[in-house]
Design a protein around this motif. Sequence first.
Motif, PDB file in Angstrom:
ATOM      1  N   ARG A 267      -5.590   8.012   7.620  1.00  0.00           N
ATOM      2  CA  ARG A 267      -6.261   7.268   6.544  1.00  0.00           C
ATOM      3  C   ARG A 267      -6.236   5.778   6.848  1.00  0.00           C
ATOM      4  NH1 ARG A 267      -2.542   8.936   1.601  1.00  0.00           N
ATOM      5  NH2 ARG A 267      -1.059   8.363   3.235  1.00  0.00           N
TER       6      ARG A 267
ATOM      7  N   ARG B 299      -7.520   2.292  -5.971  1.00  0.00           N
ATOM      8  CA  ARG B 299      -7.259   3.516  -5.207  1.00  0.00           C
ATOM      9  C   ARG B 299      -8.375   3.752  -4.202  1.00  0.00           C
ATOM     10  NH1 ARG B 299      -5.661   8.345  -8.890  1.00  0.00           N
ATOM     11  NH2 ARG B 299      -7.578   7.771  -9.990  1.00  0.00           N
TER      12      ARG B 299
ATOM     13  N   LEU C 237      -4.818   6.392  -1.405  1.00  0.00           N
ATOM     14  CA  LEU C 237      -3.892   5.279  -1.192  1.00  0.00           C
ATOM     15  C   LEU C 237      -4.015   4.351  -2.390  1.00  0.00           C
ATOM     16  CD1 LEU C 237      -4.995   4.853   2.462  1.00  0.00           C
ATOM     17  CD2 LEU C 237      -2.608   5.273   1.801  1.00  0.00           C
TER      18      LEU C 237
ATOM     19  N   ASP D 192      -0.983   8.885  10.353  1.00  0.00           N
ATOM     20  CA  ASP D 192      -1.663   8.765   9.059  1.00  0.00           C
ATOM     21  C   ASP D 192      -3.072   8.215   9.266  1.00  0.00           C
ATOM     22  OD1 ASP D 192      -2.552   8.304   6.498  1.00  0.00           O
ATOM     23  OD2 ASP D 192      -0.667   7.405   5.798  1.00  0.00           O
TER      24      ASP D 192
ATOM     25  N   VAL E 167       0.871  -1.183   0.000  1.00  0.00           N
ATOM     26  CA  VAL E 167       0.000   0.000   0.000  1.00  0.00           C
ATOM     27  C   VAL E 167       0.897   1.218   0.000  1.00  0.00           C
ATOM     28  CG1 VAL E 167      -1.765   1.295   1.246  1.00  0.00           C
ATOM     29  CG2 VAL E 167      -1.789  -1.212   1.326  1.00  0.00           C
ATOM     30  N   GLU E 168       0.643   2.156  -0.913  1.00  0.00           N
ATOM     31  CA  GLU E 168       1.498   3.349  -0.958  1.00  0.00           C
ATOM     32  C   GLU E 168       0.659   4.565  -1.288  1.00  0.00           C
ATOM     33  OE1 GLU E 168       4.180   2.017  -3.982  1.00  0.00           O
ATOM     34  OE2 GLU E 168       2.695   2.273  -5.565  1.00  0.00           O
ATOM     35  N   ASP E 169       1.264   5.741  -1.153  1.00  0.00           N
ATOM     36  CA  ASP E 169       0.577   6.965  -1.556  1.00  0.00           C
ATOM     37  C   ASP E 169       0.402   6.958  -3.065  1.00  0.00           C
ATOM     38  OD1 ASP E 169      -0.006   8.542   0.713  1.00  0.00           O
ATOM     39  OD2 ASP E 169       2.135   8.934   0.977  1.00  0.00           O
ATOM     40  N   ASP E 170      -0.748   7.394  -3.505  1.00  0.00           N
ATOM     41  CA  ASP E 170      -0.992   7.529  -4.932  1.00  0.00           C
ATOM     42  C   ASP E 170      -0.309   8.816  -5.402  1.00  0.00           C
ATOM     43  OD1 ASP E 170      -2.357   7.119  -7.480  1.00  0.00           O
ATOM     44  OD2 ASP E 170      -3.525   8.873  -6.867  1.00  0.00           O
TER      45      ASP E 170
ATOM     46  N   LEU F  78       4.347   3.124   3.684  1.00  0.00           N
ATOM     47  CA  LEU F  78       3.728   4.306   4.276  1.00  0.00           C
ATOM     48  C   LEU F  78       4.527   4.832   5.465  1.00  0.00           C
ATOM     49  CD1 LEU F  78       0.027   3.055   4.172  1.00  0.00           C
ATOM     50  CD2 LEU F  78       1.112   4.704   2.625  1.00  0.00           C
TER      51      LEU F  78
END
Length: 379
Positions: free
Chosen positions: A341, A148, A132, A339, A117-120, A320
């Motif tokens: 989110r 996403r 994400l 974070d 999972v990473e930042d878009d 993340l």
Amino acid sequence: GGSVDGVVDVVVIGAGQAGLSAAHHLLRRGVRPAALAAPGERSVVILDAGSGPGGAWRHRWDSLTMATVNGIRELPGMPVVEADPADPANRAVPEYFADFERRFEVPVQRPVRVVRVEDDQETAAQGGTALLRVHALGPDAVPLPPLRTRAILNATGTWTRPFLPATPGAADFRGRQLHTVDYVRAADFAGQRVGIVGGGISALGFLQEIADVAETFWYTRSEPVLEDGPFTQEDGREAVAGVIERVRQGLPVGSVVSNTGLRWTPALRDAQRRGLLERRPMFVRTTPDGVREADGTETGLDTILWATGFRHEVRHLRPLGLHNAAGGIALDGTAVVSDPRIHLLGYGPSASTIGANRAGRAAVTALLAALEREPAVSA
Ligand code: FAD
């Protein structure tokens, strides 16, 4: 299941007790399965790596029956059908979870393993809160199109993260080294000399079973304390309070279950009478043929069974950077402080069936309040 693409409001990762509780509360509060969401409606996707319902209960050993489990709390909104105490938990619990998924039409997509999972980057570049990006593998480990999402309720448990303490000489040992996750049945140890490591409920269970067919040697770091009387709600509250405090401070945590202490049972009294509970201090190293004890004695062993617990499965969240310098992840309720989110369910104080239920509800309440400030992504 549907395909994993597009943009959704929330992704639930893991469909054990924690993930199913969260999914239930999301659906109950009007969040729609992404495949069915109309424009303007909140949407959820639920991903699970298992090949069927049941979470980690699918993998428990056969002798762990509904009578010998610690106590399983039912899922929200659905009483447990009276299980036969002799039923293995690895059959009874998955059947119950399967009923739950059918009854509440929880659209779990499986087997789907989230690997990263990473930042878009696209939305991150636009400023504001980034979406994400969830990368996952579907059946036969085929990569699925990334998904996403605004938020993640992570409920991936611990079963895939067995913990074995680092031990000098471990690589030299010529016998077998197994962990709780590898345990199938006592008969596999027949006639052997078996070292059992650990001071928890799993170690005690293995000792009693394996001692019937093999010679056992029990190693623990400290003297296990067994208490009389049943496990009370007050004990539960105390165990949970300690873990809540650690998580608030962002310290690394084990499960609540590992903090609840041990209780005498008739079976354990019997094991004590048979001399099975003679605990030895943890060995200082592993040798090719066994272990070297604290007093220098060399003890030959065929197998070492590590009943030394688990860590939380959060490796897919590594990009993340949620971990702090102390090696923990600080939470406010279920939300990651650094974070929000991301929510961690079944983590720390909620790593029990009762805690997982509560975390599911709490995370959904917090998440929907936070999303309130933003339009649904399916708009
Ligand atoms: P799990 O049940 O582990 O579910 C996690 C789910 O996430 C699994 O379906 C898994 O496939 C999935 N998953 C993992 N990684 C990924 C990924 N990367 N992508 C997608 N999906 C993923 N607690 C009690 O309250 N009572 C008991 O009697 C009890 N007995 C226990 C006995 C043993 C041997 C153990 C190890 C634990 C026991 N516990 C007990 C603790 C128990 O694990 C928790 O109470 C609870 O069942 C955990 O639920 P969960 O939803 O957090 O995790």
